[in-house]
Design an enzyme around this catalytic site. Structure first.
Site, PDB file in Angstrom:
ATOM      1  CG  ASP A   1      50.878  30.706  34.468  1.00  0.00           C
ATOM      2  OD1 ASP A   1      50.596  30.794  35.662  1.00  0.00           O
ATOM      3  OD2 ASP A   1      49.808  29.782  33.849  1.00  0.00           O
TER       4      ASP A   1
ATOM      5  CG  HIS B   1      46.489  28.944  35.788  1.00  0.00           C
ATOM      6  ND1 HIS B   1      47.060  29.898  35.280  1.00  0.00           N
ATOM      7  CD2 HIS B   1      45.372  29.347  36.031  1.00  0.00           C
ATOM      8  CE1 HIS B   1      46.379  30.942  35.204  1.00  0.00           C
ATOM      9  NE2 HIS B   1      45.389  30.661  35.912  1.00  0.00           N
TER      10      HIS B   1
END
Length: 570
Positions: free
Chosen positions: A192, A365
């Site tokens: 990610d 994130h």
């Protein structure tokens, strides 16, 4: 040794639409199946999903879909995918529950039930490949990373993640498992990149919860909270804060209600007060100081809903003096202008605005430190940054080099690239055709670049319709051209332009009628071309020009009338 191809179908050089196919010998494993919401230039498009034409050609080799978490960027395209590929779907309990919600809303897939709940202890054998999972921390419970164990080493896909030492049960990362995977040997890591621009440490959810509670404590008026429907962690923090200060919560939006009820039924959302949730009708009977309205939106920023409230367009909630609009989501870069305009509208309505991103960096994130920590856990031979625009993929690649991964072992891919491992080395090889499939209403993929171009032209320069009636047999124009314009110019103040245009059309049509080799296609194209040049010279605009040519046969009509009269006289 295994022959391996890794193919991004989305999620690279863009926000959302995460989908990655991993070919291992004769099997294809699908990692996530997400959508993205359209940006402004995709006029009228509801959502965008990956184009899986390559998978159609290899449908018999697809063994299953493996999901990391329950957000739309990971599961949103699943209803469309399962229309064509009847393969098993694997994910955590919460992820599968949300996936079922999406799939059941598609009438063609209501009876589909090949779903399988897995957890971090699950291992699934597919011939020479074993699929396993590991716990990660994200803004939704039971998010997981995926490991494909092959003869050549592990292929690891992190999904969305961050590290948070204060994460509660259901959100905690299994650090020991990460170390174990890295020790086994990681051939390739897909990680990610959405937070690659964020320096320092990710904001702890414990601190975010305290910030929300403090806001609730020191607000003496009605609170309208803007959040993301699928951000279960944030919704839990809002419920907890409301219960602690004695407020009731109204859920605004059908999608939010479905997600909350699903999470509650699975025990992923817990209410300290059984009477915490009330209806909008009940809320209107209470003192505004006792009410929290939770408003969500598809794109993560419920901007349109807030704008309706600010302008009086919402039938249930109108913003007014002393209301506090509390934005608890971090707007994407694409939405920043819209968010600032919305703030202005809210202030004009007399309400106050507070955004959590003004004081904290709430994100599901990984920050730069977290990304490097994941790289150090995995120690991959090859690294493929995914999930983000090019600038984020590039920054993630730089972070990887800082922890010792060689530059030629890092691949910044685009959709359709084949990252190939031949048993000795990995490199970017050939490409497969991968584009976007646009969803507009019930239409799937029937909107292409030509239609979008026409929509953009219509939006920018309008439409110019000219209707002419001709008698081709007598080679004459029966009715003078009639012109209608929408979105181009205001007709009443541009009479001369309309008259000149009509005259030009009349001349062009007559020239074609006089031509021995008369052709309908040539006539319409000739009208378009000459009108286009004339209108651009006069206005510097290119409207969509739509010529409508109708034909009558006056001689035949007279004969018909005579026959009719004769018949009547008998």
């Amino acid at each position: 040794m295994s022959n391996i191809n890794i193919i991004p179908f989305g999620g690279v050089r863009e926000n959302g639409k995460n989908m990655y196919a991993v070919e291992i010998d004769n099997q294809i494993f699908i990692l996530d199946c997400g959508l993205k919401y359209p940006e402004n230039e995709l006029l009228g498009i509801d959502v965008v999903i990956p184009d899986w034409n390559y998978l159609r050609e290899n449908a018999d080799r697809v063994v299953g879909v493996f999901l990391t978490h329950g957000h739309a960027d990971a599961i949103g395209a699943l209803p469309y995918f399962l229309d064509e590929f009847k393969v098993p779907v694997f994910g955590s309990e919460m992820t599968i529950a949300l996936a079922k919600l999406g799939v059941s809303s598609n009438s063609q897939n209501k009876k589909y039930d090949d779903f399988h709940v897995v957890d971090a202890e699950t291992e699934i054998d597919f011939d020479d490949v074993t699929v396993s999972f590991f716990k990660t921390t994200h803004s939704i419970p039971e998010s997981m990373g995926i490991v494909l164990s092959t003869k050549s080493g592990n292929i690891v896909y992190t999904g969305d993640f961050k590290f948070d030492q204060t994460a509660t049960k259901g959100y905690q990362t299994d650090l020991a498992r990460l170390a174990e995977i890295g020790t086994q040997g990681v051939l390739a890591l897909l990680s990610d990149s959405a937070g690659a621009a964020n320096g320092g440490q990710s904001e702890r959810e414990k601190d975010i919860a305290a910030y929300i509670l403090e806001t609730f404590k020191y607000t003496d008026h009605r609170i309208i909270v803007a959040s993301v429907a699928s951000n279960i962690m944030r919704i839990q923090q809002i419920f907890d804060a409301a219960a602690q200060v004695g407020r009731k919560v109204v859920l605004s939006g059908h999608d939010l209600e479905k997600i909350v009820k699903t999470a509650m039924s699975l025990g992923k959302l817990v209410l300290d007060d059984d009477e915490l949730l009330i209806s909008m009708t009940d809320a209107q009977q209470l003192d505004p100081k006792q009410v929290v309205i939770l408003e969500t939106g598809k794109m993560g920023e419920p901007i349109k809903s807030l704008q309706r409230m600010a302008t009086g367009g919402d039938k249930n909630v109108q913003l007014g003096d002393d209301d506090l609009v509390f934005i608890t989501t971090t707007p994407s870069y694409a939405m920043e202008t819209a968010v600032q305009k919305t703030r202005d509208m809210i202030y004009r309505a007399g309400a106050e605005v507070k955004a959590i991103s003004d004081d904290l960096q709430p994100s599901g994130h990984a920050s730069q430190n977290d990304l490097q920590l994941m790289l150090n856990f995995m120690k991959p031979q090859y690294f493929i940054p995914v999930q983000g625009e090019y600038r984020l993929l590039n920054r993630h690649a730089q972070l990887a080099q800082e922890v010792g991964i060689a530059k030629d072992h890092i691949f910044i891919t685009t959709k359709g690239d084949l990252v190939t491992f031949n048993g000795h080395e990995m490199r970017i090889g050939d490409r497969v055709d991968v584009g976007d499939t646009m969803i507009d209403g019930i239409g799937v993929g029937d909107i292409g670049n030509i239609v979008l171009r026409d929509r953009r032209v219509l939006a920018e320069d309008g439409i110019f319709v000219v209707v002419v009636t001709i008698d081709r047999r007598k080679k004459k124009i029966v009715a003078r051209p009639k012109i209608t314009s929408r979105g181009f110019v205001f007709v009443k103040t541009n009479r001369e332009l309309m008259n000149q245009s009509a005259k030009l059309v009349e001349e062009t049509v007559q020239d074609n009628l006089d031509n021995k080799e008369f052709d309908w296609g040539h006539l319409k194209q000739d009208v378009r071309d000459k009108l286009n040049r004339f209108l651009f010279d006069q206005t510097k605009r290119h409207p969509v020009i739509l010529p409508v040519i109708m034909e009558v046969n006056q001689h035949a009509r007279k004969n018909n009338k005579k026959k009719k009269t004769t018949k009547e006289s008998k």
